[in-house]
Design an enzyme around this catalytic site. Sequence first.
Site, PDB file in Angstrom:
ATOM      1  N   ARG A 158      55.653  64.226  48.732  1.00  0.00           N
ATOM      2  CA  ARG A 158      54.420  63.644  48.178  1.00  0.00           C
ATOM      3  C   ARG A 158      53.478  63.250  49.318  1.00  0.00           C
ATOM      4  NH1 ARG A 158      53.314  61.826  43.068  1.00  0.00           N
ATOM      5  NH2 ARG A 158      55.438  62.051  42.340  1.00  0.00           N
ATOM      6  N   HIS A 204      42.380  56.256  31.702  1.00  0.00           N
ATOM      7  CA  HIS A 204      43.708  56.287  31.077  1.00  0.00           C
ATOM      8  C   HIS A 204      43.504  56.291  29.560  1.00  0.00           C
ATOM      9  CE1 HIS A 204      47.964  55.628  30.610  1.00  0.00           C
ATOM     10  NE2 HIS A 204      47.688  54.664  29.740  1.00  0.00           N
TER      11      HIS A 204
HETATM   12  C1  GRF Z   1      42.387  62.783  29.330  1.00  0.00           C
HETATM   13  O1  GRF Z   1      42.860  62.416  28.066  1.00  0.00           O
HETATM   14  C2  GRF Z   1      42.611  61.673  30.323  1.00  0.00           C
HETATM   15  O2  GRF Z   1      42.500  60.401  29.792  1.00  0.00           O
HETATM   16  C3  GRF Z   1      44.039  61.933  30.719  1.00  0.00           C
HETATM   17  O3  GRF Z   1      44.160  63.328  30.784  1.00  0.00           O
HETATM   18  C4  GRF Z   1      43.193  63.922  29.922  1.00  0.00           C
HETATM   19  C5  GRF Z   1      42.363  64.836  30.760  1.00  0.00           C
HETATM   20  O4  GRF Z   1      41.483  65.619  30.020  1.00  0.00           O
HETATM   21  N1  GRF Z   1      44.359  61.242  31.951  1.00  0.00           N
HETATM   22  P1  GRF Z   1      40.375  66.516  30.753  1.00  0.00           P
HETATM   23  O5  GRF Z   1      41.084  67.352  31.800  1.00  0.00           O
HETATM   24  O6  GRF Z   1      39.359  65.600  31.355  1.00  0.00           O
HETATM   25  O7  GRF Z   1      39.815  67.365  29.655  1.00  0.00           O
END
Ligand code: GRF
Length: 217
Positions: free
Chosen positions: A69, A113
């Site tokens: 990582r 999130h």
């Molecule tokens: C979203 O639901 C975000 O909250 C989560 O992953 C998803 C990403 O969607 N962390 P996108 O790639 O922006 O369409």
Amino acid sequence: MKKVVVLISGRGSNFVAIEETALRERWSETIGAQIVAVISNRPQAKGLTLAQEYGIDTAVVDHTAYETREAFEEALYEVVARYEPDLIVLAGFMRILTEGFVNRFPGKILNIHPAILPSFKGLDTHRRAIEAGVRVHGTTVHYVTPALDGGPIIAQAVVPVLPSDDEHRLADRVLIYEHQIYARAVKACLTGAVRCENGRAVMDDKTSLYLTLFAKV
Ligand code: GRF
């Protein structure tokens, strides 16, 4: 000009929502900011193609090519730092960033999130919200700290959970508000309406109301 670097792993709909808002509101003229690069840890991320269509620089730092990582984060740091970003926006970026990376950009990394933090940290938030039987769910934009999904909260959108929801329907409804709240939060951070101070997101009442959304169904 303030520079925004977006990190993605997949479809990039949050990136597109922010870029569309930036274009519609002419951020480069009105607030002196623009997205300068979209970087993915997955070479196949659809968001990369979308970024290219907007004429935005793209790069891939494939995490599978690194043994640790730390080595991945070092490579990512090098690519990101080249852009000298004022703000780093995690938009569906599905790698945990350690202290080593996060502490190099204090108060400059945002994440979205898909839950009302501090509830439902981690993955599968929509399924877990339905299983828990909560009446409201939603999304949170927060500063990134080494604590997973634990940094200071900037913005939240609240979405009702309906009896007929499955996790996909709920995810679709939350996503609509992710797009709205993330663009607002990025803008507020760029203008200085929100600042990260002593482990809190500091803002005035007007900004706080701007960064709180209640969905209508
Ligand atoms: C979203 O639901 C975000 O909250 C989560 O992953 C998803 C990403 O969607 N962390 P996108 O790639 O922006 O369409």
